[in-house]
Design an enzyme around this catalytic site. Structure first.
Site, short mmCIF file in Angstrom:
data_model
loop_
_atom_site.label_atom_id
_atom_site.label_comp_id
_atom_site.label_asym_id
_atom_site.label_seq_id
_atom_site.Cartn_x
_atom_site.Cartn_y
_atom_site.Cartn_z
CE LYS A 132 -1.29 -4.75 3.36
NZ LYS A 132 -1.61 -6.05 2.78
CE1 TYR A 176 -3.66 -2.71 5.41
CE2 TYR A 176 -3.21 -0.44 4.77
CZ TYR A 176 -3.51 -1.74 4.42
OH TYR A 176 -3.66 -2.08 3.10
CB SER A 220 -0.86 -0.04 1.27
OG SER A 220 -1.40 1.22 1.54
P1 NAD Z 1 -10.85 -7.32 1.12
O1 NAD Z 1 -11.07 -7.32 2.59
O2 NAD Z 1 -12.01 -7.11 0.23
O3 NAD Z 1 -10.13 -8.69 0.69
C1 NAD Z 1 -9.28 -9.42 1.53
C2 NAD Z 1 -9.72 -10.86 1.50
O4 NAD Z 1 -8.82 -11.63 2.31
C3 NAD Z 1 -11.12 -11.07 2.07
O5 NAD Z 1 -11.90 -11.79 1.14
C4 NAD Z 1 -10.91 -11.84 3.37
O6 NAD Z 1 -11.97 -12.74 3.61
C5 NAD Z 1 -9.57 -12.53 3.10
N1 NAD Z 1 -8.76 -12.78 4.29
C6 NAD Z 1 -8.42 -11.89 5.26
N2 NAD Z 1 -7.66 -12.49 6.19
C7 NAD Z 1 -7.53 -13.79 5.82
C8 NAD Z 1 -6.86 -14.91 6.36
N3 NAD Z 1 -6.20 -14.85 7.53
N4 NAD Z 1 -6.90 -16.09 5.69
C9 NAD Z 1 -7.58 -16.17 4.52
N5 NAD Z 1 -8.23 -15.16 3.96
C10 NAD Z 1 -8.22 -13.97 4.60
O7 NAD Z 1 -9.70 -6.25 0.83
P2 NAD Z 1 -9.19 -5.68 -0.57
O8 NAD Z 1 -9.59 -4.26 -0.65
O9 NAD Z 1 -9.52 -6.59 -1.67
O10 NAD Z 1 -7.62 -5.69 -0.29
C11 NAD Z 1 -6.79 -6.74 -0.74
C12 NAD Z 1 -5.36 -6.42 -0.34
O11 NAD Z 1 -4.98 -5.16 -0.87
C13 NAD Z 1 -5.12 -6.34 1.16
O12 NAD Z 1 -3.88 -6.93 1.44
C14 NAD Z 1 -5.09 -4.85 1.43
O13 NAD Z 1 -4.31 -4.55 2.57
C15 NAD Z 1 -4.44 -4.34 0.15
N6 NAD Z 1 -4.75 -2.94 -0.14
C16 NAD Z 1 -6.07 -2.57 -0.29
C17 NAD Z 1 -6.37 -1.23 -0.56
C18 NAD Z 1 -7.80 -0.78 -0.72
O14 NAD Z 1 -8.06 0.42 -0.70
N7 NAD Z 1 -8.77 -1.67 -0.92
C19 NAD Z 1 -5.34 -0.27 -0.67
C20 NAD Z 1 -4.02 -0.70 -0.53
C21 NAD Z 1 -3.73 -2.04 -0.27
C1 UD1 Z 2 -8.10 5.84 3.16
C2 UD1 Z 2 -7.33 5.28 4.31
C3 UD1 Z 2 -6.17 4.48 3.74
C4 UD1 Z 2 -6.61 3.40 2.77
C5 UD1 Z 2 -7.43 4.04 1.68
C6 UD1 Z 2 -8.01 2.95 0.81
C7 UD1 Z 2 -7.54 6.80 6.23
C8 UD1 Z 2 -6.91 7.93 6.99
N1 UD1 Z 2 -6.88 6.38 5.15
O1 UD1 Z 2 -7.25 6.70 2.45
O2 UD1 Z 2 -5.49 3.86 4.78
O3 UD1 Z 2 -5.50 2.75 2.18
O4 UD1 Z 2 -8.50 4.79 2.28
O5 UD1 Z 2 -8.64 3.46 -0.32
O6 UD1 Z 2 -8.58 6.28 6.60
N2 UD1 Z 2 -13.27 12.26 1.95
C9 UD1 Z 2 -14.23 13.22 2.19
N3 UD1 Z 2 -15.42 12.81 2.74
C10 UD1 Z 2 -15.70 11.51 3.06
C11 UD1 Z 2 -14.70 10.53 2.80
C12 UD1 Z 2 -13.49 10.93 2.25
O7 UD1 Z 2 -14.02 14.40 1.94
O8 UD1 Z 2 -16.79 11.23 3.57
C13 UD1 Z 2 -11.98 12.67 1.35
C14 UD1 Z 2 -10.76 12.37 2.22
O9 UD1 Z 2 -10.52 13.42 3.11
C15 UD1 Z 2 -9.67 12.23 1.15
C16 UD1 Z 2 -10.42 11.65 -0.06
O10 UD1 Z 2 -11.79 11.93 0.16
O11 UD1 Z 2 -9.18 13.51 0.79
C17 UD1 Z 2 -10.24 10.15 -0.20
O12 UD1 Z 2 -10.59 9.52 1.01
P1 UD1 Z 2 -10.58 7.92 1.17
O13 UD1 Z 2 -11.37 7.32 0.07
O14 UD1 Z 2 -11.01 7.64 2.57
O15 UD1 Z 2 -9.07 7.52 0.89
P2 UD1 Z 2 -7.73 7.95 1.68
O16 UD1 Z 2 -7.99 9.05 2.62
O17 UD1 Z 2 -6.65 8.16 0.69
#
Ligand code: NAD
Ligand code: UD1
Length: 349
Positions: A154, A150, A126
């Site tokens: 990572k 978190y 991330s």
């Molecule tokens: P998600 O929660 O939708 O998917 C994660 C999946 O992993 C889920 O289906 C959950 O059931 C499974 N899981 C969790 N712990 C487990 C375990 N111990 N054993 C087996 N399965 C398990 O999340 P996502 O948004 O798809 O994210 C996927 C990856 O990407 C994660 O590693 C997350 O940290 C990373 N990531 C996500 C974002 C985001 O904004 N969505 C941003 C940066 C990084």
């Molecule tokens: C958030 C998480 C980050 C995670 C990411 C996943 C926090 C502090 N950070 O980041 O850990 O990896 O989501 O996508 O929680 N905003 C509004 N109103 C709202 C919601 C959001 O104005 O109701 C704004 C936020 O201030 C920001 C932007 O929208 O400027 C994006 O927000 P968000 O989608 O939550 O993403 P991140 O803040 O980047």
């Protein structure tokens, strides 16, 4: 016979899109997901979408014995590891839960994979690993200095993977993908983000406002040092993100990297403010969204923007979809999900 690729977290938001792209590229995904943050119905929808029977093991990555059995039955040289917990706020309140699932779980998984013969590991990281930086765009050479558990989980796993890959005689090579802000859904509207708890992210919150589950959007701050004063992010379409995983895996398995471990940013490099996202939704919906100005959200940074050029050089990937695509697909998915009762009002209130 097509090559088996283990996909942990393959029923989650990003993992389900990775499974679709693996199938499209001719691989055979083997899903390991304990359903801690996914619904079993995702598997049926994935099968409809890919038109094939898929293999899923309801196994926790912390369960070494179960993982050994999976790898004995499904040998393969590729692992895409997405399973993790991902809520920053919760990680501050319950750090050990995060270190246990994200760090201990990954160590167990990597150990079992290496002992089973190793291969290529693509790891979900991330932009959070960079912490609270004020210089943009962010590139991979910048210091890793996470500022919450978190992000730290990572960063730790990147180090673990790098050390494993560099160890004498190691059979595993690693590639860490640092995602910026994933958004949107598959254009079939069969899979997408399905938050079980009240969402905190901008896209799902706007959708809730649009369907009347919330009366308004609160914009968190209009006094940031950004062109229109609202927060700026690098939103990336989840299908672009998923395709990057397949390209990364292929490059890793083909031995395209000189180093045993590499980290790559995955973003578009295009900045969008909160106001611009709201306007894009309003255009898609043909209506104005009720909104109010609010205080800055604690922990937020003004700008988060990737330099994605290293990914283009290393794996030939660059994002193909833009903000209107993300908005259209997120909206279409929300409509379908509500029809199936996935995104019901009780879950979201
Ligand atoms: P998600 O929660 O939708 O998917 C994660 C999946 O992993 C889920 O289906 C959950 O059931 C499974 N899981 C969790 N712990 C487990 C375990 N111990 N054993 C087996 N399965 C398990 O999340 P996502 O948004 O798809 O994210 C996927 C990856 O990407 C994660 O590693 C997350 O940290 C990373 N990531 C996500 C974002 C985001 O904004 N969505 C941003 C940066 C990084
Ligand atoms: C958030 C998480 C980050 C995670 C990411 C996943 C926090 C502090 N950070 O980041 O850990 O990896 O989501 O996508 O929680 N905003 C509004 N109103 C709202 C919601 C959001 O104005 O109701 C704004 C936020 O201030 C920001 C932007 O929208 O400027 C994006 O927000 P968000 O989608 O939550 O993403 P991140 O803040 O980047």
């Amino acid at each position: 016979m097509s090559e088996k690729i283990l996909v942990t977290g393959g029923l989650g938001y990003i993992g389900s899109h990775v499974v679709v792209e693996l199938c499209a590229a001719g691989y055979e995904p083997v899903i390991v997901d304990n359903l801690s943050n996914a619904r079993a119905s995702v598997l049926e929808r994935l099968e409809r979408l890919t038109q094939r029977a898929l293999t899923h093991y309801d196994v926790d990555i912390r369960n070494r014995a179960a993982l050994e059995t999976v790898l004995e039955r499904e040998p393969g040289a590729g692992l895409i590891h997405l399973a993790a917990f991902k809520a920053v706020g919760e990680s501050v309140e319950e750090p050990l839960k995060y270190y246990d699932n994200n760090v201990a779980g990954s160590v167990a998984l990597f150990d079992v994979f290496e002992r089973a013969g190793g291969g290529g590991i693509v790891f979900s990281s991330s932009a959070m690993v960079y912490g609270d930086v004020k210089v943009f765009p962010l590139h991979e050479g910048m210091p890793v200095q996470p500022n919450n558990p978190y992000g730290a989980s990572k960063a730790m796993m990147e180090q673990v993977l790098a050390d494993l890959a560099q160890a004498p005689g190691a059979k595993t090579r690693g590639l860490s993908l640092r995602y910026f802000n994933p958004a949107g859904a598959h254009d079939s509207a069969l899979i997408g983000e399905d938050p079980k708890d009240r969402p905190n992210n901008l896209f799902p919150i706007i959708v809730q406002v649009a369907v009347g589950q919330r009366d308004h959007l609160t914009i968190f701050g209009e006094d940031y040092d950004t062109p229109d004063g609202t927060g700026v992010r690098d939103y990336i379409h989840v299908v672009d993100l998923a395709q990057a995983h397949v390209m990364a895996l292929r490059a890793l398995l083909d031995g395209a990297f000189e180093q045993p471990f590499t980290a790559l940013n995955l973003g578009t490099g295009t900045p969008y403010s909160v106001r611009e996202v709201v306007t894009a939704f309003e255009r898609e919906l043909g209506q104005t969204l009720p909104q109010k100005m609010g205080e800055r959200r604690s922990g937020d940074v003004a700008t988060l923007l990737a330099d994605p050029s290293a990914a283009e050089r290393a794996i030939g990937w660059s994002a193909q979809r833009d903000l209107p695509d993300m908005v259209r697909d997120a909206w279409r998915w929300a409509g379908a999900a509500r029809q199936w009762g996935l995104w019901n009002d009780d879950d979201q209130s």
